[in-house]
Write an enzyme that holds these catalytic residues in place. Structure first.
Site, PDB file in Angstrom:
ATOM      1  CB  ALA A 175      -7.304  -5.487 -19.175  1.00  0.00           C
ATOM      2  CB  THR A 211       1.877  -2.302  -7.283  1.00  0.00           C
ATOM      3  OG1 THR A 211       0.878  -1.029  -6.981  1.00  0.00           O
ATOM      4  CG2 THR A 211       2.687  -2.172  -8.482  1.00  0.00           C
ATOM      5  CB  SER A 219       1.322   0.581 -11.207  1.00  0.00           C
ATOM      6  OG  SER A 219       0.873  -0.310 -12.364  1.00  0.00           O
ATOM      7  CD  GLU A 270      -4.897   5.279  -9.737  1.00  0.00           C
ATOM      8  OE1 GLU A 270      -6.137   5.799  -9.962  1.00  0.00           O
ATOM      9  OE2 GLU A 270      -4.252   4.472  -9.012  1.00  0.00           O
ATOM     10  CE  LYS A 312      -2.451   6.605  -6.596  1.00  0.00           C
ATOM     11  NZ  LYS A 312      -4.009   6.963  -6.749  1.00  0.00           N
ATOM     12  CB  CYS A 356      -5.917   3.083  -3.537  1.00  0.00           C
ATOM     13  SG  CYS A 356      -6.232   2.675  -5.305  1.00  0.00           S
ATOM     14  CE  LYS A 383      -1.790  -0.342  -3.537  1.00  0.00           C
ATOM     15  NZ  LYS A 383      -0.851   0.624  -4.066  1.00  0.00           N
TER      16      LYS A 383
END
Length: 668
Positions: free
Chosen positions: A81, A209, A248, A278, A337, A393, A396
């Site tokens: 969540a 992650t 993820s 995503e 991604k 993001c 990482k």
């Protein structure tokens, strides 16, 4: 408060609510299907004959040949969540009223906030969607035709006589009559992970992650601990034939890990594993979901894999055009991604490297970016120079891609991508050096104000925020005070995170120099220099631009029973869930009621939060020579200098330095 128990599958809404134009049947597809009795066919996904059934019968971008028939999805469970799981599930529920969507997380505090008027994250438009999908709505009738006086008066008619088809009411002229049906809530937040997973047709794994902090690969490899734990839990409780979806961001070939884990816990039971990364940006996540430029779905190139991909695609097809739903194999989706985020980070580091050249030569980085961005092969996006990228993001994923290259014995590739991160750190360090140079190389006895704590505007996400590194570096110079203000982050949140990142001893409450403020003017009062570290619109000195909001939410069609009306002119919204008496967020609001704080002016009133700062007022309460260091390029330098400020901006020359020789300016 809404009960935290999962909902039972809802009765499908009428065809008019679901949008009949997109609905097809199994007969429209000639692709092979899995027999009903096989282990790869979930009893939860058997085709339904009702009007809410959808299938994707033509995916032009699919590499697998003939399209697969899509089984009906009735129940979606999102595990996690957070910044991805919450908004994604909310938009899926909004556009699929016939699907029960549950969001599960073991963090009781986080779930409690999702079930209240205090969501744990801020995203423009998110609260409006929660009011519809989580709380449900009442039916209403309204007129939308021409009026004598226009505006929202066209919806003031509460009752319409059957004999008055012209819809004359309060000065209206022949307005058409429209109705929006009542809607039951179909979005639930709960901590009952096992039950929700066991009831789901589709399970989305959307857990954090982060980058590993210790052990092999520390500082670059992805920490898969949470993902592995959730995968094991899903493997134990998922219904046979359920579709397991990687939401993820994970290293390439993680799908094989998921398949191996499923086989370990449930030998002989078939599950399909999909990759559906995503592509959301903090601050625009709702717009990115409502108007996604692509939905990427990776699957196994098998009959059951294609059917699983089509089932997930049918969920998105309720609002995303089929041409934007791209299907690939599993590993291509996972890698795409990482590559997408790495290339975006690369562009930011590239323009920041050019900003340093502009500072040394007298060129203007905005003019360079405009000229280069006009080339259609390059484009203008992500060419805004500043103090570098932040968030959870980009860094990482660049590090993850570099680590992947190292494990594949591609050291040259790894070094190339690591240079992107090094340039980002260089951009942050330059700002601190310039502050020192502008203030005669010492901060002793001086106050510095940092405007912006979140890593980007329109979010309260502070992960990998440049402001954290800048505050820690400034504190080492021994200033009298470092004042910190952010329009969306609360003082409590900022103090906790600064203390965790730089040590509790740096906080004013513990004798340190860092003080957090709920009011921007108080933060700037008596300051020797003001630093802009986040590009919030509130900090600009230009006219207020037209605010596109969260993607024109009000334009969602009423016939999908999802029209949003933030101020509830139609009186169709149900009451907001009541908080417990001991709700800490409500208590914090009460404590902050006497101050100009985020909870007092921003969370529930975005228009109030968008008010621009009065820089003239700030000027008269600062110390000379009124330094402002614009790390995000949000200020009009000429206007600021007209007031009397001395302004420095990354890669941009002020009027006071245009006559100076390139490279000789004091601060740059």
């Amino acid at each position: 408060m809404i009960p935290t128990t999962p909902m039972t599958p809802m009765t499908p809404l009428p065809l008019s609510v679901v949008d009949a134009e997109e609905i097809t049947t199994l007969d429209d597809s000639t692709a092979p299907t899995t027999p009903d009795g096989s282990s790869s066919f979930s009893p939860n996904l058997r085709p339904q004959d009702d009007s809410s059934y959808r299938s994707v019968n033509s995916l032009s971008t699919a590499p697998f040949g003939a399209a697969a028939a899509a089984p009906a999805v009735r129940n979606v469970c999102c595990v996690g969540a957070g910044f991805v799981g919450g908004p994604t599930a909310a938009v899926i529920a909004l556009h699929n009223p016939h699907i029960c969507v549950t969001v599960v997380d073991r963090d009781e505090k986080r779930i409690r906030r999702w079930n209240s008027k205090h969501p744990p994250i801020y995203e423009p438009g998110l609260n409006d969607i929660l009011r519809i999908a989580r709380d449900g709505s009442r039916g209403c009738v309204f007129n939308d035709g021409p009026t004598n006086h226009g505006g929202s008066d066209a919806i003031r008619c509460e009752t319409v006589s059957p004999d008055d088809r012209g819809g004359r009411c309060e000065g209206q002229k022949r307005a058409s009559i429209n109705s929006v049906a009542a809607r039951l809530p179909n979005l639930v937040f709960t901590t009952d992970v096992a039950k929700c997973v066991s009831e789901a047709d589709v399970v989305l794994i959307a857990v954090n992650t982060p980058t590993k902090r210790r052990g092999n690969g520390a500082g670059s490899a992805t920490d898969m601990a949470a993902f592995e734990a959730v995968t094991a839990l899903v493997a134990q409780h998922a219904s046979p034939g359920a579709i397991i979806v990687e939401k993820s961001t994970v290293p390439c070939r993680t799908a094989q890990l998921v398949q191996d884990t499923l086989a370990l816990y449930r030998p002989g039971v078939h599950f399909e594993v999909l990759s559906n990364p995503e592509f959301l940006a903090a601050g625009t996540a709702i717009n990115d979901l409502l108007h996604a430029d692509r939905i990427l779905i990776g699957s196994n190139n098998t009959a059951s894999g294609n059917r699983a991909a089509a089932a997930l695609a049918s969920v998105y097809a309720s609002w995303i055009p089929a041409a934007r739903i791209i299907t690939t194999n599993l590993f291509s989706s996972e890698l795409a991604k990482l590559v997408a985020n790495s290339m975006l980070a690369q562009r930011i580091s590239s323009i920041n490297s050019i900003a340093a050249v502009c500072d040394a030569t007298g060129a203007d980085v905005d003019e360079v970016a405009r000229a280069v961005g006009a080339d259609p092969r390059i484009g203008s996006k992500f060419l805004k120079a500043g103090i570098g990228f932040g968030g959870s993001c980009l860094k990482k994923d660049v590090l993850s891609l570099a680590y992947l290259a190292e494990t594949l014995v591609l050291p040259e590739v790894a070094r190339y991508w690591l240079a992107v991160v090094e340039m980002n750190e260089f951009a942050r360090n330059r700002l601190v050096s310039r502050v020192l140079q502008c203030l005669n190389n010492t901060l002793a006895g001086k106050k510095v104000t940092v405007l912006g704590f979140a890593f980007k505007k329109d979010t309260n996400d502070t992960r990998e925020s440049p402001a954290l590194d800048i505050i820690r570096a400034l504190e080492k110079e021994g200033p009298e005070e470092i004042a910190v203000y952010d329009p969306l982050c609360t003082p409590t949140q900022m103090a906790e995170e600064i203390g965790h990142f730089a040590g509790p001893g740096v906080l004013r409450s513990n004798g340190g120099p860092v003080a957090v403020y709920a009011d921007a003017y108080a933060a700037c009062q008596g300051s020797d220099a003001v630093l802009i570290t986040t590009e919030f619109d509130e900090f600009k000195n230009r006219p207020v631009e037209a605010d596109g909001g969260a993607g024109n939410l009000e334009e969602l069609p009423p016939n999908q029973n999802s029209a949003l009306d933030a101020e509830d002119h139609l009186s169709r919204l149900n009451p907001i869930p009541l908080c417990d008496k001991d709700c800490p967020e409500c208590q914090r609001e009460h404590l902050n009621a006497s101050t100009v704080s985020y909870y007092g002016t921003g969370n529930d009133d975005e228009h109030a939060r968008k008010a621009r700062l009065d820089w003239t007022r700030i000027y008269y309460h600062m110390k000379r020579p009124h330094w402002v260091l614009d790390g995000r390029g949000v200020l009009d330098i000429a206007t600021m200098e007209h007031v009397g400020f001395r302004v420095e901006s990354v890669g941009r020359r002020s009027r006071l330095t245009k006559s100076s020789s390139p490279g000789n300016h004091k601060c740059w």
